[in-house]
Design a protein around this motif. Sequence first.
Motif, PDB file in Angstrom:
ATOM      1  N   UNK A   9      -9.040   4.717   0.499  1.00 41.88           N
ATOM      2  CA  UNK A   9      -9.616   5.461   1.612  1.00 41.88           C
ATOM      3  C   UNK A   9      -9.215   4.918   2.983  1.00 41.88           C
ATOM      4  N   UNK A  10      -9.062   3.612   3.094  1.00 42.23           N
ATOM      5  CA  UNK A  10      -8.726   3.002   4.389  1.00 42.23           C
ATOM      6  C   UNK A  10      -7.392   3.501   4.930  1.00 42.23           C
ATOM      7  N   UNK A  23     -14.495   6.111  16.119  1.00 44.03           N
ATOM      8  CA  UNK A  23     -13.996   5.011  15.294  1.00 44.03           C
ATOM      9  C   UNK A  23     -14.596   5.128  13.893  1.00 44.03           C
ATOM     10  N   UNK A  24     -14.005   4.455  12.959  1.00 46.34           N
ATOM     11  CA  UNK A  24     -14.527   4.466  11.596  1.00 46.34           C
ATOM     12  C   UNK A  24     -15.922   3.859  11.566  1.00 46.34           C
ATOM     13  N   UNK A  59     -12.658  10.269   1.964  1.00 50.91           N
ATOM     14  CA  UNK A  59     -12.284   8.880   2.251  1.00 50.91           C
ATOM     15  C   UNK A  59     -13.451   8.121   2.871  1.00 50.91           C
ATOM     16  N   UNK A  60     -14.126   8.729   3.824  1.00 50.91           N
ATOM     17  CA  UNK A  60     -15.274   8.074   4.452  1.00 50.91           C
ATOM     18  C   UNK A  60     -16.390   7.864   3.430  1.00 50.91           C
ATOM     19  N   UNK A  61     -16.687   8.878   2.637  1.00 47.50           N
ATOM     20  CA  UNK A  61     -17.757   8.756   1.643  1.00 47.50           C
ATOM     21  C   UNK A  61     -17.440   7.675   0.621  1.00 47.50           C
ATOM     22  N   UNK A  62     -16.217   7.663   0.100  1.00 51.77           N
ATOM     23  CA  UNK A  62     -15.840   6.665  -0.910  1.00 51.77           C
ATOM     24  C   UNK A  62     -15.968   5.256  -0.364  1.00 51.77           C
ATOM     25  N   UNK A  63     -15.445   5.034   0.823  1.00 54.96           N
ATOM     26  CA  UNK A  63     -15.490   3.690   1.391  1.00 54.96           C
ATOM     27  C   UNK A  63     -16.922   3.305   1.738  1.00 54.96           C
ATOM     28  N   UNK A  64     -17.669   4.227   2.322  1.00 56.36           N
ATOM     29  CA  UNK A  64     -19.053   3.952   2.703  1.00 56.36           C
ATOM     30  C   UNK A  64     -19.898   3.568   1.486  1.00 56.36           C
ATOM     31  N   UNK A  65     -19.716   4.264   0.388  1.00 56.79           N
ATOM     32  CA  UNK A  65     -20.520   4.022  -0.808  1.00 56.79           C
ATOM     33  C   UNK A  65     -20.068   2.812  -1.611  1.00 56.79           C
ATOM     34  N   UNK A  66     -18.798   2.419  -1.495  1.00 57.98           N
ATOM     35  CA  UNK A  66     -18.248   1.310  -2.281  1.00 57.98           C
ATOM     36  C   UNK A  66     -17.318   0.419  -1.472  1.00 57.98           C
ATOM     37  N   UNK A  70     -12.950  -1.455  -1.955  1.00 63.29           N
ATOM     38  CA  UNK A  70     -11.781  -1.194  -1.124  1.00 63.29           C
ATOM     39  C   UNK A  70     -11.452  -2.323  -0.152  1.00 63.29           C
ATOM     40  N   UNK A  71     -12.243  -3.392  -0.148  1.00 60.09           N
ATOM     41  CA  UNK A  71     -11.988  -4.513   0.776  1.00 60.09           C
ATOM     42  C   UNK A  71     -10.626  -5.129   0.496  1.00 60.09           C
ATOM     43  N   UNK A  72      -9.976  -5.517   1.561  1.00 58.94           N
ATOM     44  CA  UNK A  72      -8.644  -6.123   1.429  1.00 58.94           C
ATOM     45  C   UNK A  72      -8.789  -7.609   1.165  1.00 58.94           C
TER      46      UNK A  72
END
Length: 72
Positions: A9-10, A23-24, A59-66, A70-72
């Motif tokens: 997502x990022x 911004x994100x 993308x926003x929903x996926x990253x927000x929820x998990x 997705x962290x680098x």
Amino acid sequence: MATTKPHGPASYFPSIEAKYGRTIDEWFTAVRDSGRTGHKDIVNWLKTDHAMGHGHATAIAQYHLNPEKWAV
């Protein structure tokens, strides 16, 4: 030195910021403040109330929820 390219997502975040003018972090705050907690509910809210495209909203929903996924 190798740089880490955003994945998942990022990878959408630069285009989301450019297209929708926030911004994100502002989008994550808006999602949190909306009280919505389910993936589909968040996506539909972003699409309906903010005229966001499906891929960007997902993308926003996926990253927000998990975020840990997705962290680098």
